[in-house]
Design an enzyme around this catalytic site. Structure first.
Site, PDB file in Angstrom:
ATOM      1  N   ARG A   1     -47.797 -72.708  36.932  1.00  0.00           N
ATOM      2  CA  ARG A   1     -47.927 -73.989  37.650  1.00  0.00           C
ATOM      3  C   ARG A   1     -49.384 -74.463  37.701  1.00  0.00           C
ATOM      4  O   ARG A   1     -49.827 -75.049  38.685  1.00  0.00           O
ATOM      5  CB  ARG A   1     -47.390 -73.886  39.088  1.00  0.00           C
ATOM      6  CG  ARG A   1     -45.912 -73.639  39.213  1.00  0.00           C
ATOM      7  CD  ARG A   1     -45.091 -74.796  38.654  1.00  0.00           C
ATOM      8  NE  ARG A   1     -43.703 -74.705  39.059  1.00  0.00           N
ATOM      9  CZ  ARG A   1     -42.789 -73.946  38.447  1.00  0.00           C
ATOM     10  NH1 ARG A   1     -43.124 -73.246  37.376  1.00  0.00           N
ATOM     11  NH2 ARG A   1     -41.547 -73.918  38.874  1.00  0.00           N
TER      12      ARG A   1
ATOM     13  N   SER B   1     -39.902 -77.494  44.415  1.00  0.00           N
ATOM     14  CA  SER B   1     -40.542 -76.395  45.145  1.00  0.00           C
ATOM     15  C   SER B   1     -41.769 -76.929  45.871  1.00  0.00           C
ATOM     16  O   SER B   1     -42.616 -77.572  45.259  1.00  0.00           O
ATOM     17  CB  SER B   1     -41.028 -75.316  44.185  1.00  0.00           C
ATOM     18  OG  SER B   1     -39.948 -74.764  43.496  1.00  0.00           O
TER      19      SER B   1
ATOM     20  N   GLU C   1     -47.612 -76.824  46.490  1.00  0.00           N
ATOM     21  CA  GLU C   1     -47.611 -77.076  45.059  1.00  0.00           C
ATOM     22  C   GLU C   1     -47.799 -78.564  44.712  1.00  0.00           C
ATOM     23  O   GLU C   1     -48.556 -78.877  43.793  1.00  0.00           O
ATOM     24  CB  GLU C   1     -46.302 -76.522  44.497  1.00  0.00           C
ATOM     25  CG  GLU C   1     -46.344 -76.172  43.039  1.00  0.00           C
ATOM     26  CD  GLU C   1     -45.753 -77.290  42.281  1.00  0.00           C
ATOM     27  OE1 GLU C   1     -46.408 -77.753  41.351  1.00  0.00           O
ATOM     28  OE2 GLU C   1     -44.645 -77.721  42.628  1.00  0.00           O
TER      29      GLU C   1
HETATM   30  N1  EPU Z   1     -34.300 -67.061  48.150  1.00  0.00           N
HETATM   31  C1  EPU Z   1     -33.966 -66.787  49.443  1.00  0.00           C
HETATM   32  N2  EPU Z   1     -33.801 -67.837  50.299  1.00  0.00           N
HETATM   33  C2  EPU Z   1     -33.973 -69.113  49.904  1.00  0.00           C
HETATM   34  C3  EPU Z   1     -34.314 -69.396  48.578  1.00  0.00           C
HETATM   35  C4  EPU Z   1     -34.477 -68.348  47.690  1.00  0.00           C
HETATM   36  O1  EPU Z   1     -33.822 -65.634  49.842  1.00  0.00           O
HETATM   37  O2  EPU Z   1     -33.803 -70.011  50.747  1.00  0.00           O
HETATM   38  C5  EPU Z   1     -34.444 -65.954  47.190  1.00  0.00           C
HETATM   39  C6  EPU Z   1     -33.344 -65.982  46.134  1.00  0.00           C
HETATM   40  O3  EPU Z   1     -32.188 -65.340  46.570  1.00  0.00           O
HETATM   41  C7  EPU Z   1     -33.997 -65.282  44.966  1.00  0.00           C
HETATM   42  C8  EPU Z   1     -35.459 -65.639  45.116  1.00  0.00           C
HETATM   43  O4  EPU Z   1     -35.644 -66.127  46.451  1.00  0.00           O
HETATM   44  O5  EPU Z   1     -33.877 -63.891  45.099  1.00  0.00           O
HETATM   45  C9  EPU Z   1     -35.924 -66.671  44.107  1.00  0.00           C
HETATM   46  O6  EPU Z   1     -35.215 -67.899  44.293  1.00  0.00           O
HETATM   47  P1  EPU Z   1     -34.808 -68.838  43.044  1.00  0.00           P
HETATM   48  O7  EPU Z   1     -34.175 -68.031  41.995  1.00  0.00           O
HETATM   49  O8  EPU Z   1     -34.082 -70.012  43.575  1.00  0.00           O
HETATM   50  O9  EPU Z   1     -36.171 -69.315  42.412  1.00  0.00           O
HETATM   51  P2  EPU Z   1     -37.565 -69.671  43.074  1.00  0.00           P
HETATM   52  O10 EPU Z   1     -38.523 -68.597  42.742  1.00  0.00           O
HETATM   53  O11 EPU Z   1     -37.404 -70.029  44.491  1.00  0.00           O
HETATM   54  C10 EPU Z   1     -38.564 -70.900  40.974  1.00  0.00           C
HETATM   55  C11 EPU Z   1     -39.300 -72.177  40.700  1.00  0.00           C
HETATM   56  C12 EPU Z   1     -38.325 -73.350  40.601  1.00  0.00           C
HETATM   57  C13 EPU Z   1     -37.338 -73.043  39.476  1.00  0.00           C
HETATM   58  C14 EPU Z   1     -36.619 -71.713  39.798  1.00  0.00           C
HETATM   59  C15 EPU Z   1     -35.703 -71.280  38.682  1.00  0.00           C
HETATM   60  C16 EPU Z   1     -41.514 -71.943  41.721  1.00  0.00           C
HETATM   61  C17 EPU Z   1     -42.407 -72.305  42.863  1.00  0.00           C
HETATM   62  N3  EPU Z   1     -40.264 -72.427  41.766  1.00  0.00           N
HETATM   63  O12 EPU Z   1     -37.975 -71.018  42.269  1.00  0.00           O
HETATM   64  O13 EPU Z   1     -39.065 -74.498  40.242  1.00  0.00           O
HETATM   65  O14 EPU Z   1     -36.387 -74.079  39.332  1.00  0.00           O
HETATM   66  O15 EPU Z   1     -37.596 -70.659  39.983  1.00  0.00           O
HETATM   67  O16 EPU Z   1     -36.459 -70.804  37.608  1.00  0.00           O
HETATM   68  O17 EPU Z   1     -41.954 -71.254  40.812  1.00  0.00           O
HETATM   69  C18 EPU Z   1     -40.150 -76.464  41.056  1.00  0.00           C
HETATM   70  O18 EPU Z   1     -41.202 -76.018  40.617  1.00  0.00           O
HETATM   71  O19 EPU Z   1     -40.111 -77.580  41.646  1.00  0.00           O
HETATM   72  C19 EPU Z   1     -38.930 -75.679  40.954  1.00  0.00           C
HETATM   73  C20 EPU Z   1     -37.793 -76.076  41.508  1.00  0.00           C
END
Ligand code: EPU
Length: 330
Positions: free
Chosen positions: A164, A232, A323
């Site tokens: 990012r 995000s 972000e």
């Molecule tokens: N989780 C929770 N509670 C929540 C949300 C998530 O416990 O309310 C846990 C999930 O269960 C999982 C972990 O957090 O174990 C990661 O969550 P998720 O797979 O949804 O991905 P993320 O790391 O939260 C990132 C990117 C997203 C992208 C997704 C999928 C960043 C900051 N965000 O989210 O990007 O779509 O992975 O690859 O890196 C964006 O940048 O706007 C964005 C949406």
């Protein structure tokens, strides 16, 4: 080119901020980039470039000139045994470009399907999802360099991409991207490392992977057309292995320079889902997203983000970093 007074940004941002810039215009031709840059200098106002407005926070009044990037079009540059190069203009809508390219059978962009925003904005934060980042499929870009007052070509190395992050975040305002050239490697190999894609049977067509990605996004992330948001709201923080070990039950992914934690998990486990200040709220479904329940203002969003940062730090000792880009700051 003519600037519009008190240019309305309300329909041009995915959070749904009610906002007007002192001046603004749509840029539809590459020559207009230099023109609007010179106009902003003559007016002695900062110049901001807006793509889809899907990763920015806007004040009610913005003392600035806003250029809405609206240069359209894309072409296949060349197609060889080991790659296909595609050049897309900065004003193209990213999700529709990905849908068109993937729909025509070309693989490489399918994991990046459905990310709101424009082509020109994609390199700024090195958009990424489902195990792929823009930098993985990036060849070079053309931009107007406001320091040198000329068009330049920046290679992948010049852009200094990281998670990012890019040179465009280190030197805000210097470059205005006009077009991006993508390089899709051949033969196509699906990238299915992300937990939610691992169960897809191989081999797949790019389109099947795209449909799986779109379904997961729809299940997790609120649609900004229904509930305003900027995706995000925080980076996933990278901490030392030692810090991570001291945090029981915390999921972490080893990465360059430490362990990447999930900001969504931290916010969720700090009990902050649904927290609201005015019309700004932590999304009930995915804690990493701050949503607009109606008429949220920038001060409300900032107060909510500050509270999330404070409470996550108090519970886990980890400091979250927002972000999206706040326009008009500084
Ligand atoms: N989780 C929770 N509670 C929540 C949300 C998530 O416990 O309310 C846990 C999930 O269960 C999982 C972990 O957090 O174990 C990661 O969550 P998720 O797979 O949804 O991905 P993320 O790391 O939260 C990132 C990117 C997203 C992208 C997704 C999928 C960043 C900051 N965000 O989210 O990007 O779509 O992975 O690859 O890196 C964006 O940048 O706007 C964005 C949406």
């Amino acid at each position: 080119m003519r600037l519009t007074d008190y240019f309305d940004l309300s329909p041009r941002n995915s959070f749904g901020f009610s906002s007007r810039a002192r001046y603004g215009a749509e840029v539809t031709r590459v020559e207009e980039i230099a023109e609007i840059a010179q106009l902003s200098e003559r007016l002695d106002l900062p110049l901001y470039v807006l793509g889809g407005g899907s990763n920015c926070l806007l004040p009610e009044r913005l003392r600035a000139v806003v250029a809405v990037m609206a240069i359209k079009g894309w072409t296949i540059e060349d197609s060889t045994a080991d790659h296909i190069k595609i050049t897309a203009q900065a004003g193209e809508d990213w999700p529709s470009l990905v849908a068109q390219i993937t729909g025509s059978g070309l693989g490489g962009l399918e994991n990046l399907a459905g990310i709101p925003g424009t082509v020109g904005a994609a390199p700024i934060q090195n958009i990424g999802a489902y195990g792929v980042e823009l930098s993985d499929v990036f060849a070079h870009l053309n931009a107007y360099d406001r320091k040198e007052n000329r068009m330049v070509t920046l290679t992948k190395a010049d852009c200094r991409f990281a998670y990012r992050h890019s040179i465009f975040k280190d030197q805000p305002g210097r470059y205005i991207v006009s077009e991006v050239t993508l390089r899709l490697p051949r033969p196509w190999h699906p990238i299915l490392n992300y937990a939610g894609l691992r169960n897809l049977p191989q081999p797949q067509r790019p389109e099947t992977v795209m449909q799986a990605v779109l379904a997961q996004r729809a299940a997790k992330l609120p649609d900004w057309r229904v509930l305003g948001n900027v995706g995000s709201f925080f980076h996933n923080p990278v901490v030392s292995e030692e810090t991570w070990r001291a945090l029981p039950d915390m999921p972490g992914h080893p990465t360059n320079g430490g362990v990447k934690l999930s900001a969504g998990w931290l916010i969720d486990h700090a009990g902050l889902k649904g927290l609201r200040i005015g019309d700004a709220g932590v999304h009930e479904g995915h804690a990493l997203v701050i949503v607009n329940h109606g008429h949220a203002t920038l001060p409300e969003v900032q107060a909510l983000a500050d509270q999330v940062i404070r409470r996550v730090r108090a519970k886990f000792g980890v400091t979250l970093v927002p972000e999206p880009i706040t326009l008009g700051r500084g």
